[in-house]
Scaffold this active site. Sequence first.
Site, PDB file in Angstrom:
ATOM      1  N   THR A  86       0.837  -1.067   0.411  1.00 18.35           N
ATOM      2  CA  THR A  86       0.566   0.144  -0.123  1.00 18.35           C
ATOM      3  C   THR A  86       0.958   1.296  -0.472  1.00 18.35           C
ATOM      4  OG1 THR A  86      -2.024  -1.100   1.059  1.00 18.35           O
ATOM      5  CG2 THR A  86      -2.152   1.176   1.424  1.00 18.35           C
ATOM      6  N   THR A 133       1.139  -4.579   4.199  1.00 20.82           N
ATOM      7  CA  THR A 133       1.078  -4.973   5.343  1.00 20.82           C
ATOM      8  C   THR A 133       0.831  -6.264   6.064  1.00 20.82           C
ATOM      9  OG1 THR A 133      -1.036  -3.995   5.550  1.00 20.82           O
ATOM     10  CG2 THR A 133       0.998  -3.044   6.256  1.00 20.82           C
TER      11      THR A 133
HETATM   12  N1  ASP Z   1      -2.977  -5.061   0.370  1.00 18.78           N
HETATM   13  C1  ASP Z   1      -1.619  -4.287   0.582  1.00 18.78           C
HETATM   14  C2  ASP Z   1      -0.181  -5.506   0.804  1.00 18.78           C
HETATM   15  O1  ASP Z   1      -0.155  -5.685   1.822  1.00 18.78           O
HETATM   16  C3  ASP Z   1      -1.528  -4.193   2.227  1.00 18.78           C
HETATM   17  C4  ASP Z   1      -0.980  -3.131   2.732  1.00 18.78           C
HETATM   18  O2  ASP Z   1       0.244  -3.207   1.936  1.00 18.78           O
HETATM   19  O3  ASP Z   1      -1.329  -2.476   3.416  1.00 18.78           O
HETATM   20  O4  ASP Z   1       0.595  -5.552  -0.547  1.00 18.78           O
END
Ligand code: ASP
Length: 371
Positions: A20, A94
């Site tokens: 993200t 994340t």
């Molecule tokens: N969908 C994203 C990922 O894990 C979520 C994030 O980065 O917060 O790449």
Amino acid sequence: MKRTNDGGARRIVVISTGGTIASRWQGTGYAADASGDDVLATAPLPEDVTVEVVDLFNVNSSRMTAAHQLALLRTVQDTFADPGVDGIVVTHGTDTLEETAFLLDLHHADARPVVLTGAQRPFGTGDGDGPGNLYDALQVAATVRELGVLVVFDGRVHAARGTVKTQTLAADAFSDPSAERLGRVGFSRVDIERQPERPAPLPLPAAARTAIPGATGPDATPLPRVDIVTHHSDGDPFLFNAAVAAGARGIVLEATGAGNATPEIVAAVADAVAEGVLVAVSTRVPAGPLAEIYTGGGAVDLVAAGAVLTGTLRSAQARIALLATLLADGGSGDPARTTALLRRLLEGPVRAEPALATGGSRSATAVAGRA
Ligand code: ASP
């Protein structure tokens, strides 16, 4: 790109992998596409820090594979071959950050830190948390030593081991539900409150030298399949057996309570272990240790069937421990040795081992950039 703030006394390499923190609107939803340089340009640099960027890959981390994670592990170790590098920051999605962080930590033998960070809100938005998290991660990477691999998020410093994503959307995305956080970062200070518990590090697995993210067919390095199967009321051995039939060489049984399932599942575990499959038992409960309390399909019987309890590690990191065990020892053909290694990785600290140069217990306050 290289960026310097003043003297550039600390040299940090930022390895960009997507998530993200690098995600922009694509018309129907967000996806990672901003480069590492673009991500870095959003954040101010801490004083006395020089940063170089490596664009390794750019994925949202629900698409992370073992080949991505091993390529990152190789890149981290190659980066540390340069004694002039003081630390590494990895920007990462994340969703599976806790898995990558733990794999890196199990193989991390360097006093210099690797700090993973990311964002809950996307790149280039006014309320984004990415720039602040990246600034904090750079500060921690420029400050601490001998703490292994860390997760820095929302002003908190977490050890890789045990840390899980506990919030889907809130900025305070990570915690270890079974332990205190490691420390805090903010107001130009990094406060470390406890020493992380880490087993002696594993050497770089041979597969990490050749793994290519996204490679298929003859170009792909063969990697062991490791699955997670969750138990629940009405649960039967069908999915566990399906994992064995699919060729899993390791399975995490995510049990109920302190590690309980059914007599039928215990029988399936015993059959799988007899076929050489490594089985670890975790729990779907967020906090607390696994424990041998119940028979009649409980943890007492699962252990007797040859499964290993995961301590306070949850399923995703237990799966990484299985993967690391199989990569390190898969060819040994000695089940007792393999199980002993798995137990060591799951249970964590072996304080007497000299390979872990932790420098003793640390309850230090370090001023960022000057420690
Ligand atoms: N969908 C994203 C990922 O894990 C979520 C994030 O980065 O917060 O790449």
